[in-house]
Design an enzyme around this catalytic site. Structure first.
Site, mmCIF file in Angstrom:
data_model
loop_
_atom_site.group_PDB
_atom_site.id
_atom_site.type_symbol
_atom_site.label_atom_id
_atom_site.label_comp_id
_atom_site.label_asym_id
_atom_site.label_seq_id
_atom_site.Cartn_x
_atom_site.Cartn_y
_atom_site.Cartn_z
ATOM 1 N N VAL A 46 0.838 -1.202 0.000
ATOM 2 C CA VAL A 46 0.000 0.000 0.000
ATOM 3 C C VAL A 46 0.874 1.253 0.000
ATOM 4 O O VAL A 46 0.558 2.241 -0.669
ATOM 5 C CB VAL A 46 -0.962 0.003 1.215
ATOM 6 C CG1 VAL A 46 -1.765 1.296 1.274
ATOM 7 C CG2 VAL A 46 -1.900 -1.198 1.158
ATOM 8 N N CYS A 47 1.987 1.212 0.710
ATOM 9 C CA CYS A 47 2.852 2.388 0.875
ATOM 10 C C CYS A 47 3.265 3.044 -0.439
ATOM 11 O O CYS A 47 3.126 4.262 -0.587
ATOM 12 C CB CYS A 47 4.078 2.036 1.713
ATOM 13 S SG CYS A 47 3.672 1.429 3.367
ATOM 14 N N PRO A 48 3.752 2.290 -1.439
ATOM 15 C CA PRO A 48 4.155 2.970 -2.670
ATOM 16 C C PRO A 48 2.987 3.621 -3.401
ATOM 17 O O PRO A 48 3.169 4.643 -4.061
ATOM 18 C CB PRO A 48 4.814 1.873 -3.507
ATOM 19 C CG PRO A 48 4.349 0.585 -2.935
ATOM 20 C CD PRO A 48 4.060 0.847 -1.488
ATOM 21 N N LEU A 51 2.559 7.008 -1.565
ATOM 22 C CA LEU A 51 3.643 7.949 -1.844
ATOM 23 C C LEU A 51 3.601 8.427 -3.288
ATOM 24 O O LEU A 51 3.886 9.591 -3.570
ATOM 25 C CB LEU A 51 4.994 7.329 -1.507
ATOM 26 C CG LEU A 51 5.206 6.976 -0.027
ATOM 27 C CD1 LEU A 51 6.603 6.415 0.189
ATOM 28 C CD2 LEU A 51 4.953 8.146 0.884
#
Length: 187
Positions: A46-48, A51
């Site tokens: 999920v993080c990329p 960002l």
């Protein structure tokens, strides 16, 4: 205890920013609006997406005079490696702060100590260094940069217009409210 209207606590950390390693402190969060955007870990799922969404909207934040800081408990070296290997992270032009000592994660009360990771915490900080918005999401729930932009605009509007507040779904140019006894029970 709520972090709303509290001043950002002192810290010193290293960030990967535009190909360099740079020092970031609480002083960098003063004098302008800032978003501090915690995420659990580099090289994840999920993080990329989050960002990259922020990167795609970064110019809009800058037009509002807002600097964005991404933060995870990874090191600044890991941030560079991720940047070098991910097309999504290559888009990131804002600083990615390493927090391997957990100082920032503890200061903002987002540390998941048992895992050594940070919750998905979003903090909007005013030019005086005071936290105006706090949002914490569960690990599997990604955030939306457009919604964050809307909230930043609302926070900036309220700061510039004492005595006015922004109702639900407020967008720039919409009507605001001036709280008073006359409005009680009429909304």
């Amino acid at each position: 205890m709520s972090l709303i209207n509290t001043e950002v606590k002192p810290f010193k950390a290293t960030a990967f920013h535009n190909g360099d390693f740079v020092e970031v402190t609480e002083a960098d969060l003063k004098g302008k609006w800032s978003v501090v955007f915690f995420y659990p870990a580099d090289f994840t799922f999920v993080c990329p997406t989050e960002l990259e969404d922020l990167a795609d909207n970064y110019e809009e934040f800058k037009k509002l005079g807002v600097e964005v800081y991404g933060v995870s408990t990874d090191t600044h070296f890991t941030h560079k490696a991720w940047h070098d290997h991910s097309d999504a992270i290559k888009k990131v032009q804002y600083p990615l702060i390493g927090d391997p000592t957990w100082v920032l994660s503890k200061n903002f009360d987002v540390l998941i100590e048992a895992d050594g990771l940070a919750d998905r915490g979003t903090f909007v900080i005013d030019p005086e260094g005071k936290i105006q918005i706090v949002e914490i999401n569960a690990g599997g729930i990604g955030r939306d940069a457009q919604e964050l932009l809307r909230k930043v605009k609302a926070a900036q509007y309220v700061a510039a217009h004492p005595g006015e507040v922004c109702p639900a779904k407020w967008k720039e140019g919409d009507s605001t409210l001036a709280p008073s006894i006359d409005l009680v029970g009429k909304i």
